[in-house]
Write an enzyme that holds these catalytic residues in place. Structure first.
Site, short mmCIF file in Angstrom:
data_model
loop_
_atom_site.label_atom_id
_atom_site.label_comp_id
_atom_site.label_asym_id
_atom_site.label_seq_id
_atom_site.Cartn_x
_atom_site.Cartn_y
_atom_site.Cartn_z
CE LYS A 9 -80.98 -44.28 26.46
NZ LYS A 9 -81.62 -45.60 26.77
CE1 TYR A 49 -79.96 -45.74 31.86
CE2 TYR A 49 -77.80 -45.72 30.80
CZ TYR A 49 -79.16 -45.45 30.77
OH TYR A 49 -79.73 -44.90 29.64
CG ASN A 112 -84.17 -47.09 24.60
OD1 ASN A 112 -83.06 -46.56 24.69
ND2 ASN A 112 -84.86 -47.47 25.66
CG HIS A 115 -82.01 -41.10 29.92
ND1 HIS A 115 -82.36 -42.17 30.72
CD2 HIS A 115 -81.92 -40.01 30.75
CE1 HIS A 115 -82.46 -41.75 31.99
NE2 HIS A 115 -82.19 -40.45 32.03
CD GLU A 126 -81.56 -39.48 35.37
OE1 GLU A 126 -82.13 -38.81 34.49
OE2 GLU A 126 -81.87 -40.66 35.62
P1 IDP Z 1 -86.21 -46.04 30.60
O1 IDP Z 1 -84.99 -45.65 29.79
O2 IDP Z 1 -87.45 -46.09 29.72
O3 IDP Z 1 -86.39 -45.21 31.85
P2 IDP Z 1 -85.24 -48.24 32.27
O4 IDP Z 1 -86.05 -49.42 32.70
O5 IDP Z 1 -84.82 -47.24 33.31
O6 IDP Z 1 -86.01 -47.54 31.06
O7 IDP Z 1 -83.93 -48.82 31.57
C1 IDP Z 1 -82.84 -48.00 31.26
C2 IDP Z 1 -82.30 -48.36 29.90
O8 IDP Z 1 -81.77 -49.67 29.97
C3 IDP Z 1 -83.35 -48.44 28.79
O9 IDP Z 1 -83.63 -47.18 28.21
C4 IDP Z 1 -82.68 -49.37 27.80
O10 IDP Z 1 -81.68 -48.65 27.04
C5 IDP Z 1 -81.97 -50.34 28.73
N1 IDP Z 1 -82.78 -51.53 28.98
C6 IDP Z 1 -83.82 -51.66 29.83
N2 IDP Z 1 -84.32 -52.91 29.81
C7 IDP Z 1 -83.54 -53.59 28.94
C8 IDP Z 1 -83.54 -54.94 28.47
O11 IDP Z 1 -84.35 -55.79 28.87
N3 IDP Z 1 -82.57 -55.27 27.56
C9 IDP Z 1 -81.64 -54.38 27.10
N4 IDP Z 1 -81.62 -53.10 27.51
C10 IDP Z 1 -82.56 -52.71 28.41
#
Ligand code: IDP
Length: 149
Positions: A9, A49, A112, A115, A126
Site C-alpha cells: 500500500k 474495496y 497496515n 493487502h 482482484e
Molecule cells: P484485510 O485488509 O485484512 O482483508 P478488511 O476488513 O478487508 O481487511 O479491510 C480492508 C482494509 O480496510 C484494511 O486492510 C484496512 O486498510 C481498512 N480498514 C478496515 N477496517 C478499518 C477500520 O476500522 N478503520 C480504518 N481502516 C480500516
C-alpha cells in the site's frame, strides 16, 4: 498451485518497505508471476474495496489507497491465499501475531502496509481487476524442487 493478489500500500512504498516485503514472500518460496508499480485510479479503488462501501472508513480507505503509488503483484504457490494472509497478520497491526508483516511494520489499522486477497474467489476477482493476462508470466523455477517435495 494457487495464485493470490498482493499489494504494498502507499504507506509501504513511502516508508521504503517495498524490498523488505517482497523479500519476505520470495524467501518463503512464493513465486512472483506479476509485478508492477501503479497509482490506483479512484474508480478501481472503489471497485476493489466495494464490499466496504457502506462502512464509515470507506471514504478514508479509498483516499489512503489512492494517495500515492502502490506495488501490485500476483504470487503463486501452494495455498498461496491463506499462506499470504498468515504472513500478513490481522488487519489491525497491533493485534497481528508477532513476526507477521503487519505486526512488524505497522501501528494503525488505517495504515497496515500490505493487502492480500482473503479467499481464492477474491484472488481471482482482484487479479483480473489489476492485471491483464499478458502481464502474468508463466515460467519454471529450478529451485522449486528444493521448495516442494
Ligand atoms: P484485510 O485488509 O485484512 O482483508 P478488511 O476488513 O478487508 O481487511 O479491510 C480492508 C482494509 O480496510 C484494511 O486492510 C484496512 O486498510 C481498512 N480498514 C478496515 N477496517 C478499518 C477500520 O476500522 N478503520 C480504518 N481502516 C480500516
Amino acid at each position: 498451485m494457487e495464485r493470490t493478489f498482493v499489494m504494498i500500500k502507499p504507506d509501504g512504498v513511502q516508508r521504503n518497505l517495498v524490498g523488505n516485503i517482497i523479500a519476505c514472500f520470495e524467501k518463503k518460496g512464493l513465486k512472483i508471476v506479476g509485478l508492477k508499480m501503479m497509482r490506483i485510479p479512484r474508480d478501481l479503488a472503489e471497485k476493489h474495496y466495494g464490499e466496504h462501501k457502506d462502512k464509515p472508513f470507506f471514504g478514508p480507505l479509498v483516499d489512503y489507497i489512492t494517495s500515492g503509488p502502490v506495488v501490485a503483484m500476483v504470487l503463486e504457490g501452494k495455498d498461496a491465499v491463506s499462506t499470504v494472509r498468515e504472513m500478513m497478520g490481522a488487519t489491525n497491526p497491533l493485534k497481528a501475531a508477532p513476526g507477521t508483516i503487519r505486526a512488524t511494520y505497522g501501528m494503525d489499522i488505517g495504515r497496515n502496509v500490505v493487502h492480500g486477497s482473503d479467499s481464492p474467489a477474491s484472488a481471482g476477482r482482484e487479479i483480473n481487476l489489476f492485471f491483464s493476462p499478458e502481464e502474468l508470466v508463466d515460467y519454471q523455477r529450478d529451485v522449486d524442487r528444493w521448495i516442494y517435495e
